[in-house]
Design a protein around this motif. Structure first.
Motif, PDB file in Angstrom:
ATOM      1  N   PHE A  43      18.564-101.628   7.145  1.00 44.92           N
ATOM      2  CA  PHE A  43      18.602-100.271   8.082  1.00 44.92           C
ATOM      3  C   PHE A  43      17.738 -99.275   7.414  1.00 44.92           C
ATOM      4  O   PHE A  43      17.113 -98.634   8.258  1.00 44.92           O
ATOM      5  CB  PHE A  43      20.099 -99.780   8.276  1.00 44.92           C
ATOM      6  CG  PHE A  43      20.239 -98.425   9.028  1.00 44.92           C
ATOM      7  CD1 PHE A  43      20.212 -98.511  10.310  1.00 44.92           C
ATOM      8  CD2 PHE A  43      20.768 -97.362   8.260  1.00 44.92           C
ATOM      9  CE1 PHE A  43      20.226 -97.457  11.086  1.00 44.92           C
ATOM     10  CE2 PHE A  43      20.511 -96.178   9.150  1.00 44.92           C
ATOM     11  CZ  PHE A  43      20.442 -96.059  10.566  1.00 44.92           C
ATOM     12  N   LEU A  44      17.746 -99.053   6.173  1.00 41.89           N
ATOM     13  CA  LEU A  44      17.073 -97.882   5.375  1.00 41.89           C
ATOM     14  C   LEU A  44      15.479 -98.170   5.283  1.00 41.89           C
ATOM     15  O   LEU A  44      14.911 -97.271   4.924  1.00 41.89           O
ATOM     16  CB  LEU A  44      17.788 -97.528   4.366  1.00 41.89           C
ATOM     17  CG  LEU A  44      19.056 -97.037   4.224  1.00 41.89           C
ATOM     18  CD1 LEU A  44      19.766 -96.770   3.241  1.00 41.89           C
ATOM     19  CD2 LEU A  44      18.961 -95.631   5.044  1.00 41.89           C
ATOM     20  N   LYS A  45      15.108 -99.488   5.277  1.00 40.51           N
ATOM     21  CA  LYS A  45      13.805 -99.973   4.748  1.00 40.51           C
ATOM     22  C   LYS A  45      12.747 -98.989   5.458  1.00 40.51           C
ATOM     23  O   LYS A  45      11.644 -98.827   5.196  1.00 40.51           O
ATOM     24  CB  LYS A  45      13.651-101.330   4.650  1.00 40.51           C
ATOM     25  CG  LYS A  45      13.469-101.999   6.354  1.00 40.51           C
ATOM     26  CD  LYS A  45      13.287-103.507   6.086  1.00 40.51           C
ATOM     27  CE  LYS A  45      13.347-104.154   7.436  1.00 40.51           C
ATOM     28  NZ  LYS A  45      13.292-105.703   7.301  1.00 40.51           N
ATOM     29  N   GLU A  46      12.834 -98.871   6.745  1.00 40.46           N
ATOM     30  CA  GLU A  46      11.803 -98.082   7.349  1.00 40.46           C
ATOM     31  C   GLU A  46      12.008 -96.428   7.374  1.00 40.46           C
ATOM     32  O   GLU A  46      11.416 -95.565   7.989  1.00 40.46           O
ATOM     33  CB  GLU A  46      11.688 -98.436   8.922  1.00 40.46           C
ATOM     34  CG  GLU A  46      11.458 -99.759   9.044  1.00 40.46           C
ATOM     35  CD  GLU A  46      10.133-100.050   8.822  1.00 40.46           C
ATOM     36  OE1 GLU A  46       9.247 -99.311   8.744  1.00 40.46           O
ATOM     37  OE2 GLU A  46       9.793-101.552   7.956  1.00 40.46           O
ATOM     38  N   ARG A  47      13.483 -95.924   6.691  1.00 40.16           N
ATOM     39  CA  ARG A  47      13.640 -94.589   6.782  1.00 40.16           C
ATOM     40  C   ARG A  47      13.543 -94.069   5.333  1.00 40.16           C
ATOM     41  O   ARG A  47      13.411 -92.681   5.352  1.00 40.16           O
ATOM     42  CB  ARG A  47      14.992 -94.577   7.238  1.00 40.16           C
ATOM     43  CG  ARG A  47      15.382 -95.051   8.803  1.00 40.16           C
ATOM     44  CD  ARG A  47      16.749 -95.045   9.017  1.00 40.16           C
ATOM     45  NE  ARG A  47      16.883 -95.234  10.534  1.00 40.16           N
ATOM     46  CZ  ARG A  47      16.789 -96.560  11.121  1.00 40.16           C
ATOM     47  NH1 ARG A  47      16.619 -97.582  10.449  1.00 40.16           N
ATOM     48  NH2 ARG A  47      16.982 -96.586  12.221  1.00 40.16           N
ATOM     49  N   LEU A  48      13.512 -94.719   4.343  1.00 40.09           N
ATOM     50  CA  LEU A  48      13.519 -94.338   2.714  1.00 40.09           C
ATOM     51  C   LEU A  48      12.934 -95.119   2.206  1.00 40.09           C
ATOM     52  O   LEU A  48      12.611 -96.386   2.076  1.00 40.09           O
ATOM     53  CB  LEU A  48      14.945 -94.182   2.560  1.00 40.09           C
ATOM     54  CG  LEU A  48      15.922 -93.132   2.863  1.00 40.09           C
ATOM     55  CD1 LEU A  48      17.392 -93.315   2.232  1.00 40.09           C
ATOM     56  CD2 LEU A  48      15.254 -91.737   2.544  1.00 40.09           C
ATOM     57  N   SER A  49      12.119 -94.605   0.897  1.00 41.30           N
ATOM     58  CA  SER A  49      11.650 -95.299   0.129  1.00 41.30           C
ATOM     59  C   SER A  49      12.706 -96.076  -0.578  1.00 41.30           C
ATOM     60  O   SER A  49      13.616 -95.754  -0.937  1.00 41.30           O
ATOM     61  CB  SER A  49      10.838 -94.465  -0.960  1.00 41.30           C
ATOM     62  OG  SER A  49       9.728 -93.836  -0.441  1.00 41.30           O
TER      63      SER A  49
END
Length: 102
Positions: A43-49
């Motif tokens: 879920f976070l891979k495209e949103r946070l480093s």
């Protein structure tokens, strides 16, 4: 993220890095905490480093807010730091992190 109603991010004390990222999640009723933790990296891979991704999670049934609706991060962090000192188990580790640690 699916299954997440609200969340608060805090830094837990760590002797090696100073702090490690921990997320306190208020899950939707019936949501599986381990499944949420396991799916969070995708879920976070495209949103946070990647280095900003949380290392551990905690599922709570009530919102992590006070009576006025405010998040008290310092209180939440200090409470969890005290739990770490006494060895209280409250963290959920994503499957990838568990596999790496073993």
């Amino acid at each position: 993220a699916p299954g997440v109603r609200s969340c608060v991010v805090v830094g837990l004390p760590d002797p090696e890095l100073g702090q490690r990222v921990h997320v306190i999640i208020e899950a939707d009723g019936g949501a599986d905490g381990q499944a949420i933790a396991d799916g969070m990296a995708d879920f976070l891979k495209e949103r946070l480093s990647r280095y900003k991704h949380p290392e551990s999670f905690e599922i709570v049934s009530a919102p992590p807010r006070d009576d006025s609706g405010k998040v008290r991060r310092t209180l939440l962090r200090d409470e969890r730091a005290a739990w770490l000192k006494v060895g209280r188990a409250f963290r959920i580790w994503p499957a990838k992190a568990r596999a790496h640690a073993e």
